[in-house]
Design a protein around this motif. Structure first.
Motif, mmCIF file in Angstrom:
data_model
loop_
_atom_site.group_PDB
_atom_site.id
_atom_site.type_symbol
_atom_site.label_atom_id
_atom_site.label_comp_id
_atom_site.label_asym_id
_atom_site.label_seq_id
_atom_site.Cartn_x
_atom_site.Cartn_y
_atom_site.Cartn_z
ATOM 1 N N TYR A 62 0.833 -1.209 0.000
ATOM 2 C CA TYR A 62 0.000 0.000 0.000
ATOM 3 C C TYR A 62 0.866 1.256 0.000
ATOM 4 C CZ TYR A 62 -3.990 -3.043 1.078
ATOM 5 O OH TYR A 62 -4.966 -4.014 1.040
ATOM 6 N N ASN A 63 1.910 1.268 0.818
ATOM 7 C CA ASN A 63 2.787 2.444 0.868
ATOM 8 C C ASN A 63 3.516 2.653 -0.458
ATOM 9 O OD1 ASN A 63 2.075 3.134 3.473
ATOM 10 N ND2 ASN A 63 3.814 2.110 4.410
ATOM 11 N N GLY A 64 3.914 1.571 -1.098
ATOM 12 C CA GLY A 64 4.567 1.675 -2.404
ATOM 13 C C GLY A 64 3.641 2.281 -3.445
ATOM 14 N N VAL A 65 2.368 1.891 -3.404
ATOM 15 C CA VAL A 65 1.393 2.463 -4.332
ATOM 16 C C VAL A 65 1.186 3.945 -4.017
ATOM 17 C CG1 VAL A 65 -1.027 2.410 -5.063
ATOM 18 C CG2 VAL A 65 0.259 0.276 -4.843
ATOM 19 N N CYS A 66 1.100 4.288 -2.739
ATOM 20 C CA CYS A 66 0.975 5.706 -2.357
ATOM 21 C C CYS A 66 2.147 6.522 -2.900
ATOM 22 C CB CYS A 66 0.899 5.859 -0.838
ATOM 23 S SG CYS A 66 -0.653 5.327 -0.108
ATOM 24 N N ASP A 67 3.354 6.003 -2.761
ATOM 25 C CA ASP A 67 4.545 6.697 -3.270
ATOM 26 C C ASP A 67 4.477 6.839 -4.785
ATOM 27 O OD1 ASP A 67 5.554 6.907 -0.694
ATOM 28 O OD2 ASP A 67 6.888 5.170 -0.907
ATOM 29 N N TRP A 68 4.092 5.775 -5.473
ATOM 30 C CA TRP A 68 3.996 5.814 -6.935
ATOM 31 C C TRP A 68 2.964 6.844 -7.373
ATOM 32 C CZ3 TRP A 68 0.200 5.101 -10.562
ATOM 33 C CH2 TRP A 68 0.623 4.961 -11.885
ATOM 34 N N GLU A 69 1.809 6.859 -6.701
ATOM 35 C CA GLU A 69 0.768 7.825 -7.054
ATOM 36 C C GLU A 69 1.258 9.255 -6.845
ATOM 37 O OE1 GLU A 69 -2.570 6.522 -4.704
ATOM 38 O OE2 GLU A 69 -3.211 5.105 -6.241
ATOM 39 N N ALA A 70 1.974 9.500 -5.750
ATOM 40 C CA ALA A 70 2.499 10.847 -5.490
ATOM 41 C C ALA A 70 3.504 11.257 -6.568
ATOM 42 C CB ALA A 70 3.139 10.902 -4.108
ATOM 43 N N GLN A 71 4.353 10.330 -6.969
ATOM 44 C CA GLN A 71 5.350 10.619 -8.009
ATOM 45 C C GLN A 71 4.710 10.854 -9.364
ATOM 46 O OE1 GLN A 71 7.850 7.167 -7.774
ATOM 47 N NE2 GLN A 71 8.817 7.817 -5.873
ATOM 48 N N ASN A 72 3.554 10.258 -9.582
ATOM 49 C CA ASN A 72 2.875 10.388 -10.871
ATOM 50 C C ASN A 72 1.676 11.336 -10.798
ATOM 51 O OD1 ASN A 72 4.186 8.358 -12.855
ATOM 52 N ND2 ASN A 72 4.116 7.315 -10.875
ATOM 53 N N THR A 73 1.615 12.111 -9.730
ATOM 54 C CA THR A 73 0.564 13.125 -9.493
ATOM 55 C C THR A 73 -0.851 12.591 -9.707
ATOM 56 O OG1 THR A 73 0.758 14.080 -11.717
ATOM 57 C CG2 THR A 73 2.098 15.069 -9.972
ATOM 58 N N ILE A 74 -1.077 11.408 -9.197
ATOM 59 C CA ILE A 74 -2.425 10.844 -9.211
ATOM 60 C C ILE A 74 -3.023 11.101 -7.832
ATOM 61 C CG2 ILE A 74 -3.792 8.741 -9.367
ATOM 62 C CD1 ILE A 74 -1.733 7.646 -11.314
ATOM 63 N N LEU A 75 -4.051 11.922 -7.786
ATOM 64 C CA LEU A 75 -4.699 12.258 -6.523
ATOM 65 C C LEU A 75 -5.758 11.203 -6.218
ATOM 66 C CD1 LEU A 75 -5.093 14.291 -4.196
ATOM 67 C CD2 LEU A 75 -6.772 15.438 -5.630
ATOM 68 N N THR A 76 -5.540 10.444 -5.164
ATOM 69 C CA THR A 76 -6.500 9.418 -4.772
ATOM 70 C C THR A 76 -6.834 9.603 -3.292
ATOM 71 O OG1 THR A 76 -4.892 7.770 -4.031
ATOM 72 C CG2 THR A 76 -5.402 7.803 -6.386
ATOM 73 N N ALA A 77 -7.644 8.720 -2.802
ATOM 74 C CA ALA A 77 -8.001 8.743 -1.381
ATOM 75 C C ALA A 77 -6.910 8.110 -0.532
ATOM 76 C CB ALA A 77 -9.321 8.012 -1.164
ATOM 77 N N TRP A 78 -5.867 7.591 -1.174
ATOM 78 C CA TRP A 78 -4.799 6.919 -0.452
ATOM 79 C C TRP A 78 -3.740 7.920 -0.026
ATOM 80 C CZ3 TRP A 78 -3.387 1.384 -2.316
ATOM 81 C CH2 TRP A 78 -4.546 0.593 -2.349
ATOM 82 N N ASP A 79 -3.394 7.862 1.233
ATOM 83 C CA ASP A 79 -2.367 8.719 1.824
ATOM 84 C C ASP A 79 -1.783 7.932 2.983
ATOM 85 O OD1 ASP A 79 -1.217 10.580 3.780
ATOM 86 O OD2 ASP A 79 -2.034 12.170 2.517
#
Length: 182
Positions: A18-35
């Motif tokens: 989950y944390n890896g996906v959060c990091d990937w989303e942040a790096q790819n500027t995908i705003l999701t409910a995951w933090d």
């Protein structure tokens, strides 16, 4: 490949995914409910473990030959309150719908068919339970997830804007559903 219910020993690995996906989303500027600070957290994982509805997908690591958890997700019949905001097209009681929550494939293993394998398991489980519909949600900005779910036959049934983590950031959540072949 093997999908099984997660054990207490798997909790840390699920949080790593989950944390890896959060990091990937942040790096790819995908705003999701995951933090990482709010969701999903170890509390999310622990709650799912206590309910016995967290599943993991294991496969043999090609380098080490050891089994490695490459994906995880929560599967149950719990529909969050905001699911009432969607225009579901398949009428179903709570017992007739199987819901996928917090599904993730380790970013190092994406593109290898693990997501599709997990989703096939999810669909098979719905059939075994006699559920007539599969439901899940994602964010409007998570285009990779939307594309993936649409390829599998899921349809968007509506959207709802909210601040799911209570941190002052509104996002748009999409409800998706697919009929289960019982």
């Amino acid at each position: 490949m093997l999908i099984r219910k997660a054990t207490l020993a798997d909790g840390k690995r699920c949080l790593e995914i989950y944390n890896g996906v959060c990091d990937w989303e942040a790096q790819n500027t995908i705003l999701t409910a995951w933090d990482k600070e709010f969701y999903p957290t170890m509390e999310t994982v622990s709650s799912a473990l206590s309910r016995d509805d967290l599943f993991v997908l294991e496969d043999s690591d090609k380098t080490t030959g050891k089994n490695q958890i490459v994906a995880c997700g929560i599967i149950n019949q719990e529909q969050p309150d905001f699911y009432q905001k969607y225009n579901w097209t398949i009428p179903a009681t709570v017992q007739e719908a199987l819901v996928l929550h917090t599904f993730a494939v380790d970013t190092n293993y994406q593109g290898a068919g693990y997501g599709r394998f997990f989703m096939n398991f999810y669909e098979d489980l719905a059939r075994k339970k006699g559920c007539k519909v599969l439901r899940l949600d994602t964010t409007l900005t998570n285009l990779p997830a939307q594309s993936f779910y649409k390829k599998l036959g899921f349809r968007i049934t509506g959207q709802f804007e909210c601040d799911p983590n209570g941190i002052g950031t509104n996002i748009v959540l999409l409800g998706l559903e697919k009929p289960s072949v019982v």
